[in-house]
Design a protein around this motif. Structure first.
Motif, short mmCIF file in Angstrom:
data_model
loop_
_atom_site.label_atom_id
_atom_site.label_comp_id
_atom_site.label_asym_id
_atom_site.label_seq_id
_atom_site.Cartn_x
_atom_site.Cartn_y
_atom_site.Cartn_z
N ASP A 1 0.82 -0.82 -0.30
CA ASP A 1 -0.08 0.15 0.05
C ASP A 1 0.65 1.37 -0.07
O ASP A 1 1.87 1.29 0.74
CB ASP A 1 -0.76 0.37 0.99
N LEU B 1 -0.42 4.84 1.10
CA LEU B 1 -1.75 5.55 1.71
C LEU B 1 -1.23 7.12 1.91
O LEU B 1 0.04 8.31 1.47
CB LEU B 1 -1.20 5.16 3.80
N GLU B 2 -2.28 7.40 1.63
CA GLU B 2 -2.58 9.08 1.46
C GLU B 2 -1.85 10.18 2.48
O GLU B 2 -1.50 10.53 2.43
CB GLU B 2 -4.20 9.68 1.27
N ASP C 1 -4.79 5.63 7.99
CA ASP C 1 -4.48 6.54 7.41
C ASP C 1 -5.73 7.80 7.20
O ASP C 1 -6.78 7.84 7.73
CB ASP C 1 -5.06 6.21 5.51
N THR D 1 -8.56 9.39 5.38
CA THR D 1 -9.68 7.77 4.53
C THR D 1 -10.34 6.98 6.00
O THR D 1 -11.15 6.27 6.07
CB THR D 1 -8.76 6.67 3.36
N ARG E 1 -9.61 5.03 7.96
CA ARG E 1 -9.26 3.43 8.21
C ARG E 1 -8.40 3.26 9.11
O ARG E 1 -7.37 4.02 9.56
CB ARG E 1 -8.52 3.16 7.06
N GLU F 1 -7.71 -4.39 6.82
CA GLU F 1 -8.15 -3.00 7.48
C GLU F 1 -8.89 -3.48 8.32
O GLU F 1 -9.55 -4.76 8.28
CB GLU F 1 -8.99 -2.62 6.12
N ARG G 1 -12.52 1.36 9.53
CA ARG G 1 -12.78 2.15 8.30
C ARG G 1 -14.58 3.22 8.93
O ARG G 1 -15.62 3.01 8.87
CB ARG G 1 -13.32 1.54 7.22
N PRO H 1 -12.40 11.06 9.51
CA PRO H 1 -10.87 11.17 9.78
C PRO H 1 -11.02 11.01 10.48
O PRO H 1 -11.35 10.68 12.31
CB PRO H 1 -10.51 12.41 9.63
N TYR I 1 0.20 12.84 0.60
CA TYR I 1 -0.28 14.20 0.34
C TYR I 1 0.14 15.36 0.29
O TYR I 1 1.12 15.88 0.62
CB TYR I 1 -1.50 14.67 1.94
#
Length: 309
Positions: free
Chosen positions: A20, A22-23, A40, A43, A45, A59, A62, A66, A267
């Protein structure tokens, strides 16, 4: 005269622990059962590492808003989370069981919870900030074991870290927008903070202190956003180590006893590199306590989880 603080031994080659990217990875923590969890943020998560580094992160939950960071619950199953505009309690399977919003965060500017940590007394320390990092719109909140919430510090901008010394006497907090990490004396029985001092400050253009941890020898480790490095400081504030990373935006750090794990972010990057957003690992001989569990009550806090932008 006390002996000088030892500089830890750390490797130089970082490797990703999952496929992965991640943002905005953050909040990496080692649990008592050996799992590594992280978030993350944007998202919403909650994730854990795969068994195979060539696999994807797993995961665990979720949320529709945020997710800044989590602490394990002292029941042995589930998590307390800094999420949205308050706190959320999650079952082990990721199901939301209860939540508590902070009214002070509901008005403009639009705000969200950020990084958080639990101390040895089960108090949960969590920062909040404006989405656009409005100066002075951030704060530090403390959720006590009896369910009481206290806004401990105001007029922050981007609170990050927080981290607690092994003896429980010092709370470290970064205000990333100002390039500073502050140290506070913490009253262990009440959680009251006093005696703020600058522990370290980065010069403009040298990055921003982000997620932190304190090892068993009292050394403070800080990810430095924008500088592609992790720094390690002695308890007296002396810089012991600057460790270069193959990605520009490290966000949080965790010590497992034989590895240093670093979350990163892609990001805001127009052209992310191959490791931007990766969870990275390097050999390291420093040890640190596992994440302290949260002892706060969740009864009578049940309410709807309202998605936020």
């Amino acid at each position: 005269m006390p002996a000088p603080t030892r500089t830890p031994e750390v490797g130089t080659e970082f490797t990703p622990l999952a496929t992965d990217r991640l943002e905005l990875g953050e909040g990496v923590r080692l649990l008592d059962d050996g799992r590594i969890v992280l978030v993350d943020i944007l998202t919403g998560r909650l994730l854990t590492l795969p068994y195979d580094p060539d696999g994807a992160l797993i995961e665990l939950a979720r949320l529709g808003e945020p997710l800044g960071a989590v602490a394990p619950l002292n029941t042995g199953a589930g998590f307390l989370a800094a999420a949205g505009t308050g706190f959320a309690w999650l079952a082990e399977d990721g199901t939301l069981t209860s939540r508590k919003r902070l009214p002070d965060l509901e008005g403009p500017p639009l705000r969200r919870m950020n990084d958080a940590v639990c101390d040895a007394q089960g108090r949960f320390w969590a920062g909040s900030m404006a989405y656009d990092a409005d100066p002075g719109a951030g704060a530090l909140h403390r959720l006590d074991p009896d369910g009481t919430v206290v806004t401990v510090l105001k007029d922050l901008t981007v609170p990050n870290g927080p981290a607690v010394s092994p003896d429980g006497a010092t709370l470290y907090l970064a205000d990333s927008a100002h390039g500073a990490v502050y140290a506070y004396r913490m009253h262990q029985a009440t959680g009251a903070l006093s005696g703020r001092r600058v522990f370290f400050r980065l010069a403009p253009g040298n990055g921003s202190p982000d997620g932190m941890t304190v090892d068993d020898e009292g050394r403070l480790w800080s990810a430095v956003w924008g500088a592609a490095e992790v720094r390690c400081y002695a308890p007296d504030g002396q810089l012991l180590l600057r460790l270069g990373l193959p990605t520009g935006q490290p966000t949080s750090v965790c010590l497992t006893g034989d590895r240093l794990i670093v979350t990163t972010a892609r990001y805001g990057l127009d052209a992310p590199g191959p490791l931007d957003g990766a969870v990275l690992s390097v050999p390291c001989d420093a040890t640190a306590p596992t994440a302290s569990p949260a002892a706060s009550r969740s009864d009578q806090l049940i309410g709807p989880l309202v998605p936020r932008p």
